[in-house]
Design an enzyme around this catalytic site. Structure first.
Site, mmCIF file in Angstrom:
data_model
loop_
_atom_site.group_PDB
_atom_site.id
_atom_site.type_symbol
_atom_site.label_atom_id
_atom_site.label_comp_id
_atom_site.label_asym_id
_atom_site.label_seq_id
_atom_site.Cartn_x
_atom_site.Cartn_y
_atom_site.Cartn_z
ATOM 1 N N GLY A 8 -76.295 43.435 22.259
ATOM 2 C CA GLY A 8 -75.362 44.411 21.715
ATOM 3 C C GLY A 8 -75.815 45.819 22.021
ATOM 4 N N SER A 9 -75.385 46.755 21.218
ATOM 5 C CA SER A 9 -75.667 48.169 21.479
ATOM 6 C C SER A 9 -77.133 48.496 21.217
ATOM 7 C CB SER A 9 -74.783 49.051 20.599
ATOM 8 O OG SER A 9 -75.205 49.002 19.251
ATOM 9 N N THR A 10 -77.600 49.561 21.837
ATOM 10 C CA THR A 10 -78.984 49.990 21.649
ATOM 11 C C THR A 10 -79.228 50.437 20.221
ATOM 12 O OG1 THR A 10 -79.233 50.603 23.971
ATOM 13 C CG2 THR A 10 -80.706 51.673 22.404
ATOM 14 N N ALA A 11 -78.265 51.142 19.625
ATOM 15 C CA ALA A 11 -78.441 51.614 18.251
ATOM 16 C C ALA A 11 -78.649 50.448 17.294
ATOM 17 C CB ALA A 11 -77.232 52.447 17.834
ATOM 18 N N VAL A 12 -77.812 49.432 17.400
ATOM 19 C CA VAL A 12 -77.956 48.265 16.521
ATOM 20 C C VAL A 12 -79.214 47.486 16.895
ATOM 21 C CG1 VAL A 12 -76.892 46.122 15.735
ATOM 22 C CG2 VAL A 12 -75.471 48.135 16.128
ATOM 23 N N GLU A 46 -72.353 55.401 27.589
ATOM 24 C CA GLU A 46 -71.974 54.039 27.964
ATOM 25 C C GLU A 46 -70.517 53.868 27.524
ATOM 26 O OE1 GLU A 46 -73.611 49.452 27.598
ATOM 27 O OE2 GLU A 46 -73.896 50.816 25.904
ATOM 28 N N CYS A 62 -72.177 45.432 29.666
ATOM 29 C CA CYS A 62 -73.409 46.220 29.594
ATOM 30 C C CYS A 62 -73.917 46.618 30.973
ATOM 31 C CB CYS A 62 -74.482 45.440 28.838
ATOM 32 S SG CYS A 62 -74.807 43.798 29.532
#
Length: 488
Positions: free
Chosen positions: A234-238, A384, A290
Site C-alpha cells: 500500500g502507500s508509504t504513509a500507511v 505518486e 505502484c
C-alpha cells in the site's frame, strides 16, 4: 460453490465457514464505473479478528506437519482451478476493480504462476543446509521453519495478484494466513482466493479472509499477538505506520510501498519502441499501479518528436466501460476521493508545466492528460499520482538524467531505453531502485526475480527464494557426532 458473484461474497471466511461480520455495519462494494452494487457485506470487527487469528494459530499446528506431497497437491490444484475459472474471475475483477480485460487476464495468469512457484517451497523446508563447525566432530544443520501465522494486508489496484503473492508462499512454507483485502475489492482480493483454496482442499483455518473497515479495528490487525509477520502492500504513509506498530510488538514486516518510477529515453534509443513502452507503462490500469511510469525523461535531441508522438497516440487509447468493451484500456478511477486527488494534481500541474493534452472526466473515467516541460521538483513530478497523467521532462546529458531519476524519496521501479545494452545495464545499476529494466517499461513482475523497493518504497522482497526467506525463520540444530571433552 460457483465463482459467479453469489451470496458467499457478502460473507467473511473464518475457520472454513462463510459468515457475516460481527459489527452489524453494512458496506456496499461498488462497481467503480457505474456505482452499481457488486456485493453487500456485514463487516467484521475485533471479535472477527480474534476468531480468525485463533483459527489460523490452531490450524497451523497440523498444517506445518502435513506432508510435502499433500501441500503441493493443494497448491497445484488451486492453480488449476484458477485457470479453469479464469473467465468468471476476470468478469468479477472487471466489475469490482474497473480492470480492463487485458489487465484481468495478466493478473490471473501471474497469480497462477505464483501458486505454482510456491508449490516448490514445501520440499525446501525439509532439506537442511549443512555447515561445518569450528568444534571438532560437530555438524551444523540449518533448517527453514514456518514463522506460524502471517497477517496479509493487500490493496485495491491489483487485488488478486497482490494478495496471492503473499498468501500462496505463506501457505506453501507451512504457515497459516489471515488476509485483510482492501474492502473496495474484497471479492477479487480475498474471497475468490478463499473459495479457490477451499475447493483445492486446504484444511479449514489455514486461510482466513476478513471483510473489515479499518475504522472499526484500528491497529488491532497488526498489533494482535498471534501473527509473527505482517505483509503489507500500500502507500508509504500507511506502510510507515504498519512498520512502527509491528516493531513495537517485535513482529517482522514485509512492506511494498509507493513509487515514483522514472522512464529514461537516452539519445540513442529506438524512439518508436520507447514511445510504445512509455504509453503502456503510463496508462495501464489508469495509472493506478505502484510501478507505473510516473516521470518520463527524454533526451533533448528526441524531446519534441517524442512529445508530439506521445500526445498523438495517447488520444487514441480506448477508454470507457471495460465490462462492455474488451478493448478498453483506460477504465474508471477506483473512487471519488482518488478522482479528486488526481484532479487536484492536474490543476497544480497547469501552473507548473505546459499542458499538451487536456483530457476530460467522463463519469468516473479520466482520459489521458499529458504535461511537457515539467521540472523534477514540481508537484507533477514528485507526486505518486495514481491516475492517467503523464509528465515529460527534457534532459541534456546522461549524468543529468541519472541525477533526475534518483531525485525522489522513492525507489521502486525504473526503466531506460538505449541501443547500447551494456550502457543501459550500467545506467540501470546506478538508479536507486529495487528494480530497473533496460528497453522495457516500468511495470514488471516475475516469480523468478526479487520484487521490491529501496528508500521509501519498502522493505523486503517478494518472489522465489526471497519471499521464501521472508516467510520462514532459521533453526540451527547441531549434532555432536564425536564425543566432546568437558573440563568437569
Amino acid at each position: 460453490m460457483s465463482l459467479a458473484i453469489s451470496k458467499s461474497y457478502g460473507k467473511q471466511f473464518i475457520a472454513g465457514v462463510w459468515k457475516d461480520g460481527s459489527s452489524g455495519k453494512t458496506y456496499q462494494d461498488l462497481n467503480p464505473y457505474n456505482n452499481e452494487v457488486v456485493a453487500t457485506f456485514i463487516l467484521g470487527n475485533e471479535t472477527d479478528v480474534d476468531e480468525a487469528y485463533s483459527a489460523a494459530k490452531e490450524a497451523q499446528k497440523a498444517w506445518k506437519e502435513t506432508s510435502v506431497e499433500a501441500k503441493k497437491q493443494v497448491l497445484m490444484r488451486a492453480a488449476e482451478l484458477l485457470e479453469q475459472r479464469k473467465d468468471e474471475v476476470a468478469a468479477i475483477m472487471i466489475k469490482e476493480t474497473g480492470s480492463s480485460m487485458a489487465k484481468a487476464q495478466i493478473e490471473i495468469k501471474n497469480s497462477a504462476g505464483i501458486i505454482r512457484a510456491a508449490a516448490q517451497y514445501p520440499e525446501l523446508m525439509t532439506n537442511p543446509r549443512v555447515n561445518p563447525s569450528v568444534i571438532p566432530g560437530k555438524e551444523n544443520l540449518i533448517y527453514h521453519v514456518p514463522v506460524g501465522v502471517i497477517g496479509v494486508i493487500s490493496p485495491f489496484n491489483f487485488p488478486l495478484v497482490l494478495s496471492m503473492r503473499s498468501v500462496a508462499p505463506a501457505i506453501a512454507t507451512g504457515n497459516a494466513v489471515v488476509l485483510k483485502p482492501d474492502i473496495q475489492t474484497a471479492v477479487s482480493g480475498g474471497l475468490v482466493i478463499a473459495e479457490i483454496f477451499e475447493e483445492a482442499g486446504l484444511p479449514k483455518g489455514v486461510l482466513n479472509v476478513l471483510t473489515v473497515d479499518i475504522a472499526d479495528i484500528g491497529d488491532y490487525f497488526i498489533a494482535h499477538p498471534v501473527p509473527k509477520v505482517i505483509s503489507f502492500t500500500g502507500s508509504t504513509a500507511v506502510g510507515r505506520h504498519v512498520g512502527e506498530v509491528a516493531s513495537r510488538n517485535l513482529k517482522r514486516v514485509s512492506l511494498e510501498l509507493g513509487g515514483n518510477s522514472p522512464f529514461v529515453v537516452l539519445e540513442d534509443a529506438d524512439l518508436e519502441k520507447a514511445l510504445s513502452a512509455a504509453l503502456f507503462g503510463k496508462f495501464f490500469h489508469q495509472g493506478q499501479i505502484c510501478m507505473i511510469t510516473n516521470r518520463i525523461f527524454v533526451h533533448r535531441s528526441l524531446y519534441d518528436q517524442f512529445v508530439s508522438s506521445f500526445v498523438e497516440r495517447a488520444q487514441k487509447i480506448p477508454y470507457g466501460d471495460p465490462s462492455v468493451d474488451p478493448n478498453v484500456f483506460i477504465g474508471p478511477i477506483i473512487n471519488e476521493k482518488q478522482m479528486q486527488k488526481v484532479l487536484n494534481v492536474i490543476e497544480a500541474g497547469k501552473t507548473e508545466a505546459r499542458l499538451v493534452l487536456e483530457g476530460q472526466r467522463i463519469g468516473n473515467v479520466l482520459t489521458p492528460f499529458v504535461f511537457a516541460d515539467a521540472k523534477n521538483d514540481s508537484t507533477l513530478a514528485q507526486t505518486e499520482i495514481f491516475g492517467p497523467v503523464a509528465t515529460i521532462i527534457p534532459f541534456d546529458t546522461e549524468e543529468e538524467a541519472l541525477a533526475l531519476a534518483n531525485d525522489t524519496p522513492y525507489g521502486l521501479s525504473a526503466s531506460v531505453f538505449t541501443s547500447d545494452l551494456e550502457r543501459g545495464i550500467e545506467f540501470a545499476r546506478h538508479i536507486e531502485s529495487g528494480m530497473a529494466h533496460v528497453n522495457d517499461q516500468t511495470i514488471n513482475d516475475d516469480p523468478n526475480a526479487p520484487f521490491g523497493g529501496e528508500k521509501a518504497s519498502g522493505l523486503g522482497r517478494f518472489n522465489g527464494e526471497w519471499i521464501f526467506e521472508e516467510f520462514t525463520t532459521r533453526k540451527w540444530v547441531s549434532v555432536q557426532r564425536e564425543y566432546r571433552d568437558f573440563p568437569f
